[in-house]
Design a protein around this motif. Structure first.
Motif, PDB file in Angstrom:
ATOM      1  N   SER A 239     -24.799  12.698  -3.956  1.00 45.54           N
ATOM      2  CA  SER A 239     -24.180  14.042  -3.085  1.00 45.54           C
ATOM      3  C   SER A 239     -23.600  12.949  -1.571  1.00 45.54           C
ATOM      4  O   SER A 239     -25.344  13.130  -0.601  1.00 45.54           O
ATOM      5  N   ARG A 240     -23.063  12.811  -1.314  1.00 49.45           N
ATOM      6  CA  ARG A 240     -22.184  12.732   0.499  1.00 49.45           C
ATOM      7  C   ARG A 240     -22.045  13.795   1.171  1.00 49.45           C
ATOM      8  O   ARG A 240     -20.772  14.018   0.706  1.00 49.45           O
ATOM      9  N   PHE A 241     -22.713  14.444   2.100  1.00 49.02           N
ATOM     10  CA  PHE A 241     -22.036  14.884   3.208  1.00 49.02           C
ATOM     11  C   PHE A 241     -21.616  14.584   4.745  1.00 49.02           C
ATOM     12  O   PHE A 241     -21.641  13.630   5.599  1.00 49.02           O
ATOM     13  N   TYR A 242     -20.596  14.587   4.801  1.00 52.38           N
ATOM     14  CA  TYR A 242     -19.655  13.851   6.152  1.00 52.38           C
ATOM     15  C   TYR A 242     -19.360  15.403   7.354  1.00 52.38           C
ATOM     16  O   TYR A 242     -18.848  16.141   6.722  1.00 52.38           O
ATOM     17  N   SER A 243     -19.118  14.810   8.287  1.00 50.26           N
ATOM     18  CA  SER A 243     -19.786  15.897   9.168  1.00 50.26           C
ATOM     19  C   SER A 243     -17.863  16.086   9.696  1.00 50.26           C
ATOM     20  O   SER A 243     -16.816  15.261   9.521  1.00 50.26           O
TER      21      SER A 243
ATOM     22  N   GLN B  74     -14.376  13.744   3.798  1.00 50.27           N
ATOM     23  CA  GLN B  74     -14.221  14.466   2.297  1.00 50.27           C
ATOM     24  C   GLN B  74     -15.628  13.891   1.879  1.00 50.27           C
ATOM     25  O   GLN B  74     -16.043  13.208   1.654  1.00 50.27           O
ATOM     26  N   ASN B  75     -16.585  15.295   1.860  1.00 50.17           N
ATOM     27  CA  ASN B  75     -17.944  15.124   0.879  1.00 50.17           C
ATOM     28  C   ASN B  75     -17.186  14.684  -0.845  1.00 50.17           C
ATOM     29  O   ASN B  75     -16.611  15.143  -1.276  1.00 50.17           O
ATOM     30  N   ARG B  76     -18.164  14.150  -0.984  1.00 49.89           N
ATOM     31  CA  ARG B  76     -18.511  13.597  -2.302  1.00 49.89           C
ATOM     32  C   ARG B  76     -19.631  13.945  -2.907  1.00 49.89           C
ATOM     33  O   ARG B  76     -20.835  13.950  -2.374  1.00 49.89           O
ATOM     34  N   THR B  77     -19.393  14.999  -3.628  1.00 45.24           N
ATOM     35  CA  THR B  77     -20.600  15.360  -4.510  1.00 45.24           C
ATOM     36  C   THR B  77     -20.715  15.336  -5.697  1.00 45.24           C
ATOM     37  O   THR B  77     -20.011  15.091  -6.610  1.00 45.24           O
TER      38      THR B  77
ATOM     39  N   ILE C 125     -23.384  10.905   8.514  1.00 43.31           N
ATOM     40  CA  ILE C 125     -23.343  11.120   6.725  1.00 43.31           C
ATOM     41  C   ILE C 125     -24.527  11.406   6.231  1.00 43.31           C
ATOM     42  O   ILE C 125     -25.532  10.506   7.144  1.00 43.31           O
TER      43      ILE C 125
ATOM     44  N   THR D 215     -27.329  12.143   3.042  1.00 48.36           N
ATOM     45  CA  THR D 215     -27.450  11.919   1.294  1.00 48.36           C
ATOM     46  C   THR D 215     -28.132  12.243   0.275  1.00 48.36           C
ATOM     47  O   THR D 215     -29.072  12.623   1.326  1.00 48.36           O
TER      48      THR D 215
END
Length: 612
Positions: A183-187, A224-227, A601, A603
């Motif tokens: 999962s990647r989380f962006y501010s 946009q997050n990618r989970t 980012i 992760t």
């Protein structure tokens, strides 16, 4: 086997004929041994002469084929003939005495006495006496034949069904499989105009003239997050010991594309089949115990961290490695030399011109020396110093090229990187001539190249120790300096065409430029660094800082800040082996930019690994 069980009409020859010649001989030898070991063979036979004749022919055949030595075979033949003749004579005399005695209660006694008398009777005139072969001699012959049969069977690899042929013992298979959930989380505060320069270089260029192109360039996802993305990695290698000094290896691996830094395969895609790539293919020669030369496509020959070279990165070319222990055996010296071709210029460039460009190949020349010191049973130190020259990788501004007049390329298109991630300072490559009839509306499709040169000094340090007498602790440090980093030279090379790594003011002058040529990493690993046995575990923590032009951005870890340079941050992780060669791993990585627009980012990775 009892010879009396071999019926005169039984035909064993077709079965022996179908087997290979060497196996026929071995089977015949084994049969002879069995006949002899059965107690003298024809001595117990009660059949008529045809059965004896079959046995005699068998022994003669063995002598003629060479399966039996002549002296040993003749001894067996003589014994078989003698015992057959004696058996026939005994049968005739018993039959005569039974006829004379008639039938009745006394007939059995008479027959038994007669049999004893006949057995002890002297030979008749004309009979041939063959000396008796002692049992010790028969045993010696049997053992000798058995040794010959087994030696031949072992050499041909067919006698022992549970043993593999010799060549299979020189082939080794190894591999690993990894299943990852990422999962990647962006501010939400990240810049949303981060250009995907790699996409521009892989296409036909991006038109920078706003009069002829109103579209935005390809952009990276930054908000946009990618989970919960599932990814798999599978690698299968075959290693061969060609000889004591020569070895070879081939390995296949998964991968979404031909990226050199990742073998991850994203699952999904409509359940379509996944790609497999040639990950390694090499030959090595070891003229001495402490020297090895490897050529082809092989694993990293240098001691390095993933700050510079991804753990999945393989190298093309040729490398020499040495590892020599000093006389006290507590200190060993090691080193590597590598000549790595990064990219060859195309034979046919430009494609639509009679005049082709000269050779403009790109190389990595690497040299490293280091030492490992076993201080005591609980402490070990390792240090390595390396120099890497990335030759001819920086961009060049082209000669004027009249694309409006039908030209399809410019003279320095070759200088754009074959693969890039993000972070390096980039420059425009094409000097596009304007159409004198309509200069304002002349399309200007551009490629980008690396503005900096790269000559790296790389220092790696490691300390392995124990805490509380039993828990392993490993401390790693890595410092990298680009000795060729020079902002003034970069601006001169680009001729004003620098396109990124500027400050927040929005200016694009030399005063607004923000970059650097240093990188470093610290990491602590508590527990067993590489889990293998059930119950092994570790936890780790580390920090990295990689300035934009500290190294080429195309070859380092693709997870930290989603690959490349201009990144800083920390990471935490741990692993636990739930079975032999099978372990779980969890990892949290939090990164942001060093210079320029905000790009944060985070992760999260959860993995199941298995190695075989």
């Amino acid at each position: 086997m009892n010879p009396s069980a071999i019926h005169p009409r039984t035909r064993c020859t077709p079965h022996i004929t179908r087997a290979p010649r060497t196996r026929r001989r071995a089977q015949a030898l084994a049969l002879a041994v069995a006949l002899l070991a059965a107690g003298g063979g024809a001595r117990a036979q009660t059949a008529a002469a045809p059965g004896d004749s079959t046995m005699v022919k068998l022994i003669r055949g063995l002598i003629e084929s060479g399966a039996l030595r002549k002296d040993a075979g003749e001894a067996l033949l003589a014994q078989a003939q003698t015992e057959a003749m004696a058996a026939q004579q005994t049968q005739r005399q018993l039959a005569t005495m039974q006829t004379s005695a008639g039938t009745g209660a006394g007939a059995g006694a008479v027959t038994g006495a007669a049999a004893g008398a006949v057995t002890a009777a002297a030979l008749q005139p004309g009979d041939v006496r063959v000396p008796y072969i002692p049992e010790t001699v028969r045993d010696e012959i049997r053992d000798e034949v058995k040794v010959q049969v087994m030696a031949q069977a072992k050499a041909e690899g067919w006698a022992a069904p549970n043993e593999m042929p010799e060549w299979t013992q020189r082939i080794h298979v190894e591999g690993d499989v990894r299943l990852r959930n990422e999962s990647r989380f962006y501010s939400a505060n990240n810049s949303n105009i981060e250009i995907d320069w790699a996409a521009i270089n892989s296409g036909s260029g991006f038109d920078v003239n706003p009069n002829t192109n109103l579209a935005l360039p390809p952009l990276l996802n930054t908000r946009q997050n990618r989970t919960l993305q599932w990814k798999a990695r599978a690698r299968l290698g075959v290693l061969a010991d060609v000889s004591e000094s020569v070895k070879a290896g081939v390995r296949l691996a998964t991968g979404n594309d031909n990226s050199p830094v990742s073998t991850n395969q994203t699952l999904g895609g409509g359940l379509a089949k996944k790609d497999v790539w040639l990950d390694q293919g090499w030959l090595s020669y070891q003229p001495f115990e402490w020297v090895k030369i490897t050529g082809g496509r092989f694993g990293n020959p240098f001691v390095s961290s993933d700050t510079l070279f991804s753990n999945d990165l393989n190298f093309d070319g040729i490398a020499a490695q040495f590892d020599k222990a000093l006389p006290n055996r507590d200190v060993s010296l090691f080193g590597s030399l590598g000549l790595i071709p990064l990219e060859y210029s195309s034979d046919g460039f430009p494609g639509n011109s009679q005049d082709k460009m000269g050779s403009e190949n790109k190389w990595l020349l690497g040299a490293q020396i280091g030492a490992s010191w076993k201080v005591n049973d609980d402490n070990r130190l390792r240090g390595a110093l390396a120099y890497y020259d990335f030759h001819n990788v920086s961009g060049r501004v082209s000669d004027p090229c009249a694309l409006y007049a039908g030209a399809t390329s410019c003279s320095t298109d070759w200088s754009r990187p074959a693969f890039m991630q993000k972070g390096n300072t980039l420059m425009l490559l094409r000097n596009i001539a304007l159409n004198p009839l309509d200069p304002a509306n002349t399309p200007q499709p551009q490629y980008v190249g690396l503005a900096s040169q790269f000559q790296l000094l790389d220092v790696n340090l490691r300390w392995d120790t124990k805490v509380a007498g039993k828990y392993m602790l490993r401390l790693d440090g890595n410092y990298i300096r680009n000795l060729a980093y020079d902002p003034d030279e970069m601006f001169a090379r680009a001729n004003g065409g620098i396109v990124n790594n500027f400050g927040a003011s929005g200016g694009t002058s030399r005063a607004d430029f923000k970059s650097g040529g240093n990188a470093y990493m610290f990491q602590a690993t508590f527990g067993k660094p590489t889990p293998s046995a059930r119950g092994d575990w570790n936890v780790l923590a580390g920090y990295k800082r990689i300035e934009p032009d500290a190294m080429p951005d195309g070859y380092n870890d693709s997870t930290f800040h989603m690959g490349g340079t201009n990144a800083r941050g920390y990471y935490l992780g741990g692993s636990y082996a739930f079975d032999k060669n099978a372990w779980l791993t969890g990892r949290w990585i939090s990164t942001k930019e060093v210079f320029g627009p905000p790009l944060s980012i985070d992760t999260l990775q959860l993995e199941v690994n298995a190695r075989f």
